[in-house]
Scaffold this motif. Sequence first.
Motif, mmCIF file in Angstrom:
data_model
loop_
_atom_site.group_PDB
_atom_site.id
_atom_site.type_symbol
_atom_site.label_atom_id
_atom_site.label_comp_id
_atom_site.label_asym_id
_atom_site.label_seq_id
_atom_site.Cartn_x
_atom_site.Cartn_y
_atom_site.Cartn_z
ATOM 1 N N UNK A 1 0.573 -1.232 0.044
ATOM 2 C CA UNK A 1 -0.093 0.120 0.012
ATOM 3 C C UNK A 1 0.785 1.298 -0.138
ATOM 4 N N UNK A 2 2.162 1.166 -0.397
ATOM 5 C CA UNK A 2 3.045 2.317 -0.340
ATOM 6 C C UNK A 2 2.604 3.125 -1.330
ATOM 7 N N UNK A 3 2.281 2.775 -2.604
ATOM 8 C CA UNK A 3 1.406 3.588 -3.675
ATOM 9 C C UNK A 3 2.469 4.234 -4.461
ATOM 10 N N UNK A 4 3.484 3.385 -5.176
ATOM 11 C CA UNK A 4 4.544 3.983 -6.205
ATOM 12 C C UNK A 4 3.806 4.588 -7.122
ATOM 13 N N UNK A 5 2.953 4.052 -7.815
ATOM 14 C CA UNK A 5 2.246 4.617 -9.209
ATOM 15 C C UNK A 5 0.898 5.000 -8.802
ATOM 16 N N UNK A 6 0.230 4.547 -7.905
ATOM 17 C CA UNK A 6 -1.237 4.704 -7.695
ATOM 18 C C UNK A 6 -1.426 5.168 -6.140
ATOM 19 N N UNK A 7 -2.366 6.227 -6.167
ATOM 20 C CA UNK A 7 -2.566 7.112 -4.997
ATOM 21 C C UNK A 7 -4.148 6.796 -4.529
ATOM 22 N N UNK A 8 -4.409 6.503 -3.497
ATOM 23 C CA UNK A 8 -5.725 6.440 -3.072
ATOM 24 C C UNK A 8 -6.108 7.623 -2.501
ATOM 25 N N UNK B 1 -0.360 12.099 -0.587
ATOM 26 C CA UNK B 1 -0.687 13.365 -1.508
ATOM 27 C C UNK B 1 -2.078 13.843 -1.123
ATOM 28 N N UNK B 2 -2.127 15.345 -0.633
ATOM 29 C CA UNK B 2 -3.627 15.610 -0.370
ATOM 30 C C UNK B 2 -3.854 16.742 -1.362
ATOM 31 N N UNK B 3 -4.930 16.334 -2.107
ATOM 32 C CA UNK B 3 -5.289 17.547 -2.980
ATOM 33 C C UNK B 3 -6.547 18.344 -2.723
ATOM 34 N N UNK B 4 -6.465 19.768 -2.453
ATOM 35 C CA UNK B 4 -7.608 20.509 -1.780
ATOM 36 C C UNK B 4 -7.868 21.437 -2.987
ATOM 37 N N UNK B 5 -9.227 21.254 -3.290
ATOM 38 C CA UNK B 5 -9.839 22.138 -4.546
ATOM 39 C C UNK B 5 -10.842 23.293 -4.286
ATOM 40 N N UNK B 6 -10.750 23.458 -3.088
ATOM 41 C CA UNK B 6 -11.718 24.646 -2.615
ATOM 42 C C UNK B 6 -11.256 25.446 -1.234
ATOM 43 N N UNK C 1 2.728 15.513 0.600
ATOM 44 C CA UNK C 1 2.563 16.404 -0.537
ATOM 45 C C UNK C 1 1.130 16.907 -0.372
ATOM 46 N N UNK C 2 1.035 18.373 -0.260
ATOM 47 C CA UNK C 2 -0.164 19.206 -0.181
ATOM 48 C C UNK C 2 -0.146 20.030 -1.583
#
Length: 393
Positions: free
Chosen positions: A27-34, A56-61, A84-85
């Motif tokens: 579940x380290x996620x080298x190519x796929x992120x949950x 990796x956290x993506x904030x869209x608002x 990563x933010x």
Amino acid sequence: MTSTLTPMHCGRDVFSHLPPELLAEIFRGYGTLLSPSATPVCRSLLPYTRLNAYKTLQVDSDVTLAALGQVLRGNPHLGPLVVNLEIKEDSRGSHETCWLMDSFAAALDALRDVETITIRRRDLSTLLLDERIMQTAAFQSAHTLVLSSPEPIPFSTLRYLHHAKGIKTVEIQTPMKYSPGDPSGVFEGNTCHVEKLIINAEPHSADFEAFFEYMTLSELNLRSGTADLDRIVQSLGESTRTTLRSFNFSTTSYLSHRLDTAFAGFASLEHLTVWSMQFEITPLFFSTLSVLPLKSVHFLGPHESSLLSDLIDFVGSGDCPETLTKVTVDLVVPRLQSAGPYDPQQERDLPIDYRFWRAGEDARVLSMVCRRRGITLSGSIRDALRFVTAFRR
């Protein structure tokens, strides 16, 4: 495929029987992120999937970022998982309110192990790069800041950068705004914690000189619309010229400019890239490089220029730095137009451009000189070497 499950394991959760080290690797996620909402329901796997889902956290608002602060306060174990933010443009419009500022600060203070912060917004000067925000735990922890905007970014946006003590690399993916007259921002002397800068800017702006005045960069990747490298070097400031170890310069200018003693004051320069078709590189330029501790040089130039012959004289002479181990030359040379595999006979039948033939001969000599000095030669210059080989058969 033959199953290795024993009868007692069939129909059961196989993951629960794997050792913790293997689960962490899966579940380290080298190519796929949950995403946080995609974590499995199985409680035994949650510690491993969380490492991936919150990496990796993506904030869209703005509202989402504000709500993130409340979530992290209620779940303090989630904050350290974010590495990563990325904060994107709020499609609902900006919200200039005090409660948003408080919520932003609370969210960023909970992210104490962030390494990279990426901000992609139209207006970068408000809220997210405010003095208070730059003092939060996230900006103290992060070592890389990436900024992007659909509009030119004013230098004043970076006036609080000195508060983000952890930031070592700044990458600005949008051209900086040209501001004539007096500097529009006040830049503090302690911005020297930034070591690497990737930027697209013009040296004729007063903000350019004011921003670089206190910098002590070790690596600079600069793209500019001017070919006046002497002006650019002077605008960098003495501190940067003294400490810079790697300088990558490229220009989009169509105006020709002589390049001679621009790098005379770069006492620590080890890696130099000059990427322009418009520079007239002179022998005096290479004479200046001879006193620098260079390890690698990289040039782009037209095949009809004197670049190769000057490089031959430089590398083959006693003035070449003993530290130099790599020379990269990218020449704009004719290529085989056929979409098929390389055919020496077909290329031999192409019309010969004498200037290109001369470049090919110089490329062969440069290759021999570099080989004698133990210097690696790379770049598209190998196309010229291939051209000479084809015609010598």
